[in-house]
Enzyme design. Sequence first.
Site, PDB file in Angstrom:
ATOM      1  N   THR A   1     -61.076 -18.294  66.631  1.00 10.32           N
ATOM      2  CA  THR A   1     -60.115 -19.115  67.394  1.00 10.32           C
ATOM      3  C   THR A   1     -58.952 -18.215  67.820  1.00 10.32           C
ATOM      4  OG1 THR A   1     -59.144 -19.730  65.251  1.00 10.32           O
ATOM      5  CG2 THR A   1     -60.643 -21.324  66.251  1.00 10.32           C
TER       6      THR A   1
ATOM      7  N   THR B   1     -56.076 -15.981  70.084  1.00  6.54           N
ATOM      8  CA  THR B   1     -55.024 -16.367  71.032  1.00  6.54           C
ATOM      9  C   THR B   1     -55.597 -16.306  72.453  1.00  6.54           C
ATOM     10  OG1 THR B   1     -53.439 -15.373  69.520  1.00  6.54           O
ATOM     11  CG2 THR B   1     -52.658 -15.825  71.752  1.00  6.54           C
TER      12      THR B   1
ATOM     13  N   SER C   1     -62.768 -23.067  60.524  1.00  7.04           N
ATOM     14  CA  SER C   1     -61.897 -22.209  61.336  1.00  7.04           C
ATOM     15  C   SER C   1     -60.468 -22.736  61.273  1.00  7.04           C
ATOM     16  CB  SER C   1     -62.319 -22.257  62.809  1.00  7.04           C
ATOM     17  OG  SER C   1     -63.617 -21.765  62.976  1.00  7.04           O
ATOM     18  N   THR C   2     -59.511 -21.840  61.516  1.00  6.86           N
ATOM     19  CA  THR C   2     -58.102 -22.259  61.606  1.00  6.86           C
ATOM     20  C   THR C   2     -57.855 -22.773  63.019  1.00  6.86           C
ATOM     21  OG1 THR C   2     -57.555 -20.552  60.028  1.00  6.86           O
ATOM     22  CG2 THR C   2     -55.722 -21.481  61.308  1.00  6.86           C
TER      23      THR C   2
ATOM     24  N   LYS D   1     -52.800 -25.406  56.963  1.00 11.84           N
ATOM     25  CA  LYS D   1     -53.353 -24.051  57.082  1.00 11.84           C
ATOM     26  C   LYS D   1     -52.407 -23.162  57.918  1.00 11.84           C
ATOM     27  CE  LYS D   1     -55.813 -20.486  57.252  1.00 11.84           C
ATOM     28  NZ  LYS D   1     -56.000 -19.556  56.158  1.00 11.84           N
TER      29      LYS D   1
ATOM     30  N   ASN E   1     -50.067 -19.826  56.402  1.00 12.23           N
ATOM     31  CA  ASN E   1     -50.025 -18.472  56.979  1.00 12.23           C
ATOM     32  C   ASN E   1     -48.629 -18.128  57.500  1.00 12.23           C
ATOM     33  OD1 ASN E   1     -52.571 -17.796  56.287  1.00 12.23           O
ATOM     34  ND2 ASN E   1     -53.428 -17.815  58.345  1.00 12.23           N
TER      35      ASN E   1
ATOM     36  N   CYS F   1     -55.183 -12.985  61.660  1.00 10.52           N
ATOM     37  CA  CYS F   1     -54.708 -14.371  61.611  1.00 10.52           C
ATOM     38  C   CYS F   1     -53.193 -14.589  61.639  1.00 10.52           C
ATOM     39  CB  CYS F   1     -55.309 -15.060  60.406  1.00 10.52           C
ATOM     40  SG  CYS F   1     -57.095 -15.196  60.589  1.00 10.52           S
TER      41      CYS F   1
HETATM   42  P1  NAD Z   1     -65.095 -13.559  63.219  1.00  6.00           P
HETATM   43  O1  NAD Z   1     -64.789 -13.167  64.623  1.00  6.00           O
HETATM   44  O2  NAD Z   1     -65.320 -12.496  62.190  1.00  6.00           O
HETATM   45  O3  NAD Z   1     -66.414 -14.480  63.204  1.00  6.00           O
HETATM   46  C1  NAD Z   1     -66.635 -15.534  64.072  1.00  6.00           C
HETATM   47  C2  NAD Z   1     -68.115 -15.535  64.463  1.00  6.00           C
HETATM   48  O4  NAD Z   1     -68.415 -16.721  65.196  1.00  6.00           O
HETATM   49  C3  NAD Z   1     -68.521 -14.368  65.365  1.00  6.00           C
HETATM   50  O5  NAD Z   1     -69.550 -13.618  64.748  1.00  6.00           O
HETATM   51  C4  NAD Z   1     -69.001 -15.057  66.667  1.00  6.00           C
HETATM   52  O6  NAD Z   1     -70.088 -14.380  67.298  1.00  6.00           O
HETATM   53  C5  NAD Z   1     -69.428 -16.410  66.151  1.00  6.00           C
HETATM   54  N1  NAD Z   1     -69.487 -17.471  67.161  1.00  6.00           N
HETATM   55  C6  NAD Z   1     -68.551 -17.807  68.088  1.00  6.00           C
HETATM   56  N2  NAD Z   1     -68.964 -18.859  68.805  1.00  6.00           N
HETATM   57  C7  NAD Z   1     -70.189 -19.210  68.340  1.00  6.00           C
HETATM   58  C8  NAD Z   1     -71.123 -20.223  68.669  1.00  6.00           C
HETATM   59  N3  NAD Z   1     -70.875 -21.121  69.627  1.00  6.00           N
HETATM   60  N4  NAD Z   1     -72.278 -20.275  67.994  1.00  6.00           N
HETATM   61  C9  NAD Z   1     -72.550 -19.386  67.013  1.00  6.00           C
HETATM   62  N5  NAD Z   1     -71.702 -18.408  66.641  1.00  6.00           N
HETATM   63  C10 NAD Z   1     -70.527 -18.319  67.288  1.00  6.00           C
HETATM   64  O7  NAD Z   1     -63.942 -14.531  62.765  1.00  6.00           O
HETATM   65  P2  NAD Z   1     -63.434 -14.813  61.253  1.00  6.00           P
HETATM   66  O8  NAD Z   1     -62.497 -13.737  60.836  1.00  6.00           O
HETATM   67  O9  NAD Z   1     -64.609 -15.129  60.421  1.00  6.00           O
HETATM   68  O10 NAD Z   1     -62.547 -16.105  61.500  1.00  6.00           O
HETATM   69  C11 NAD Z   1     -63.148 -17.346  61.816  1.00  6.00           C
HETATM   70  C12 NAD Z   1     -62.104 -18.436  61.705  1.00  6.00           C
HETATM   71  O11 NAD Z   1     -61.640 -18.509  60.354  1.00  6.00           O
HETATM   72  C13 NAD Z   1     -60.847 -18.225  62.550  1.00  6.00           C
HETATM   73  O12 NAD Z   1     -60.393 -19.466  62.991  1.00  6.00           O
HETATM   74  C14 NAD Z   1     -59.850 -17.629  61.566  1.00  6.00           C
HETATM   75  O13 NAD Z   1     -58.522 -17.921  61.938  1.00  6.00           O
HETATM   76  C15 NAD Z   1     -60.209 -18.341  60.294  1.00  6.00           C
HETATM   77  N6  NAD Z   1     -59.897 -17.614  59.058  1.00  6.00           N
HETATM   78  C16 NAD Z   1     -60.139 -16.277  58.969  1.00  6.00           C
HETATM   79  C17 NAD Z   1     -59.895 -15.612  57.762  1.00  6.00           C
HETATM   80  C18 NAD Z   1     -60.143 -14.137  57.618  1.00  6.00           C
HETATM   81  O14 NAD Z   1     -59.788 -13.592  56.575  1.00  6.00           O
HETATM   82  N7  NAD Z   1     -60.740 -13.454  58.590  1.00  6.00           N
HETATM   83  C19 NAD Z   1     -59.412 -16.328  56.656  1.00  6.00           C
HETATM   84  C20 NAD Z   1     -59.197 -17.698  56.785  1.00  6.00           C
HETATM   85  C21 NAD Z   1     -59.443 -18.320  57.990  1.00  6.00           C
HETATM   86  C1  UGA Z   2     -54.168 -13.989  55.106  1.00  7.86           C
HETATM   87  C2  UGA Z   2     -53.802 -14.994  54.016  1.00  7.86           C
HETATM   88  O1  UGA Z   2     -53.342 -14.283  52.867  1.00  7.86           O
HETATM   89  C3  UGA Z   2     -55.006 -15.854  53.633  1.00  7.86           C
HETATM   90  O2  UGA Z   2     -54.618 -16.838  52.697  1.00  7.86           O
HETATM   91  C4  UGA Z   2     -55.546 -16.528  54.895  1.00  7.86           C
HETATM   92  O3  UGA Z   2     -56.705 -17.274  54.595  1.00  7.86           O
HETATM   93  C5  UGA Z   2     -55.895 -15.466  55.920  1.00  7.86           C
HETATM   94  O4  UGA Z   2     -54.707 -14.675  56.218  1.00  7.86           O
HETATM   95  C6  UGA Z   2     -56.336 -16.035  57.242  1.00  7.86           C
HETATM   96  O5  UGA Z   2     -56.049 -17.160  57.552  1.00  7.86           O
HETATM   97  O6  UGA Z   2     -56.958 -15.236  57.938  1.00  7.86           O
HETATM   98  P1  UGA Z   2     -55.403 -11.643  55.175  1.00  7.86           P
HETATM   99  O7  UGA Z   2     -54.815 -11.550  56.530  1.00  7.86           O
HETATM  100  O8  UGA Z   2     -56.851 -11.384  55.016  1.00  7.86           O
HETATM  101  O9  UGA Z   2     -55.146 -13.106  54.558  1.00  7.86           O
HETATM  102  O10 UGA Z   2     -54.664 -10.652  54.176  1.00  7.86           O
HETATM  103  P2  UGA Z   2     -53.209 -10.672  53.471  1.00  7.86           P
HETATM  104  O11 UGA Z   2     -53.371 -10.197  52.101  1.00  7.86           O
HETATM  105  O12 UGA Z   2     -52.516 -11.949  53.665  1.00  7.86           O
HETATM  106  O13 UGA Z   2     -52.447  -9.537  54.282  1.00  7.86           O
HETATM  107  C7  UGA Z   2     -52.054  -9.721  55.638  1.00  7.86           C
HETATM  108  C8  UGA Z   2     -51.180  -8.555  56.063  1.00  7.86           C
HETATM  109  O14 UGA Z   2     -49.929  -8.590  55.373  1.00  7.86           O
HETATM  110  C9  UGA Z   2     -51.776  -7.174  55.738  1.00  7.86           C
HETATM  111  O15 UGA Z   2     -51.507  -6.298  56.792  1.00  7.86           O
HETATM  112  C10 UGA Z   2     -51.067  -6.768  54.473  1.00  7.86           C
HETATM  113  O16 UGA Z   2     -51.012  -5.381  54.277  1.00  7.86           O
HETATM  114  C11 UGA Z   2     -49.690  -7.357  54.730  1.00  7.86           C
HETATM  115  N1  UGA Z   2     -48.933  -7.608  53.474  1.00  7.86           N
HETATM  116  C12 UGA Z   2     -49.425  -8.499  52.561  1.00  7.86           C
HETATM  117  C13 UGA Z   2     -47.725  -6.959  53.257  1.00  7.86           C
HETATM  118  O17 UGA Z   2     -47.264  -6.156  54.099  1.00  7.86           O
HETATM  119  N2  UGA Z   2     -47.033  -7.231  52.108  1.00  7.86           N
HETATM  120  C14 UGA Z   2     -47.492  -8.106  51.177  1.00  7.86           C
HETATM  121  O18 UGA Z   2     -46.796  -8.295  50.150  1.00  7.86           O
HETATM  122  C15 UGA Z   2     -48.713  -8.753  51.403  1.00  7.86           C
END
Ligand code: NAD
Ligand code: UGA
Length: 463
Positions: free
Chosen positions: A92, A94, A131-132, A222, A226, A278
Amino acid sequence: MVRNICCIGAGYVGGPSMAVIADKCLDIEVNVVDIDLKRAELWNSEDLANLPVYEPGLDSVIERCRGRNLFFSTNIAKNIEKADIIFISVNTPTKNNGVGAGQASDLKWIEECARQIAKYASGHTIIVEKSTVPVRTAQTIKTILEYHIDDLSENIPKTFSVLSNPEFLAEGSAINDLNFPDRVLIGGDEKESIEVLARIYEKWVDPSKIIRTKIWSSELSKLTANAFLAQRISSINSIAALCEKTEADIVEVVEAIGSDKRIGKNFLLSGPGFGGSCFQKDLLNLIYIAKSYGLTQVADYWQAVLDLNNWQKNRISELIVKNLFGTVSGKKIAIFGFAFKANTNDTRQSPSILICNNLITEGAKLFIYDPKVAELNISNELNSDEQKTINNNGCWIKSNDPLDACLNADAIIFLTPWDEFKSFPFNKIYKLMRKPAWIFDARNCIDIELVREIGFNVWRIGS
Ligand code: NAD
Ligand code: UGA
């Protein structure tokens, strides 16, 4: 009774979170599907070192479950049809163009999932937003699905229930976060569906940690989580800059304030700014939502968190140039760490990107070492060759050997706090470098006193 789960999206969230569900629920078949064939193939790699996501502990979960009750494929239609529960775990990002460009989330992948589910689902299906998403996205999904309620699939009418179950895992600790979550959040209007999902988590999560809310509260929680986490990092980074001017030390300040239970010690590490896919995206999304409801002060408050983060990244590259006699043109600089944090191969929005690009623009020759990041990821993120020529011949090379990266270098910059950096042979490294040899520790990740004694000039964040 849930026998079959489908997850759409085999990324950083879909892959690990479904692997853990499969690990804990032997009676459920879990199918993770993606439109990206290459990604699905990598999830099926014989060699577990080739999985598309690097996470400590993930390989052993995959080894246990894959082919047993966990499957990765591109068979989207078939697996949607079989599923009792469908998790939507697609990206999801920007929006790049049009209304809300640069701030709003692009929901085209979510919408596509809803349309695919409407088309292929059969019987009663619970749809889970993992997803977020912006608050009220569930309404979009419901609206699309409503047009298909009671469509017949093999003579059985289709029905749907939509829940919000955002994921809170952090990269680098995903498996631990999934096994031992602080909480599991389920938002929804239909009690029965909420309980069906809760029962799955209850197989390994203490029931008191499963929070049930209205669907809109869950979606907004959520984004809020963040935003609060990002705000803590900008707050501590702002104080780190003040420490550098006043001879206070950020490590001591954190110890002092973190002892107050109301503040707490976690998430107070100053650094080169937050990265990752994120925080920035979700803050921008929150800012956009606040603006769209006319809440300008709210939007400005969260915008300041982002502005501070961007300022921090630029501040680091500027001070490096200043300390290296005001120019890095033609100088070799070792960059240690390109991932946005340790224990991940993910480079999305890594602070290293802006800092490296700034130094390349100044004409530096960067030797980038990161134990997990592939060269292709770096080249996707950094300035193109075309920019190289107009930018004073600055360039970058991926280095597989930290000592090689330091040979005749003027400076080492620590941008990701990988554990292995602590035990580098700094005596040997010092001898290899051009003098004065500089260390810029933007992560507070090495023993500064030790390297100072060896003879390095040292800058450390917040001291
Ligand atoms: P990502 O880009 O790694 O994975 C998303 C996948 O979805 C891709 O492989 C893409 O090809 C696939 N996709 C897209 N549209 C599709 C469709 N119509 N059918 C089948 N596959 C499809 O993304 P991510 O990091 O896994 O993040 C996914 C969501 O989770 C986002 O909304 C993100 O904000 C949220 N989120 C991410 C994290 C994280 O640590 N990365 C943590 C918490 C929440
Ligand atoms: C973050 C949140 O921690 C998760 O709870 C959430 O699910 C996720 O985003 C998401 O929605 O994608 P993530 O981005 O994987 O997780 O990693 P973090 O540990 O939060 O670090 C994010 C960034 O902040 C990194 O660049 C890290 O180095 C930095 N950071 C983290 C700092 O500079 N200082 C800190 O004390 C902690």
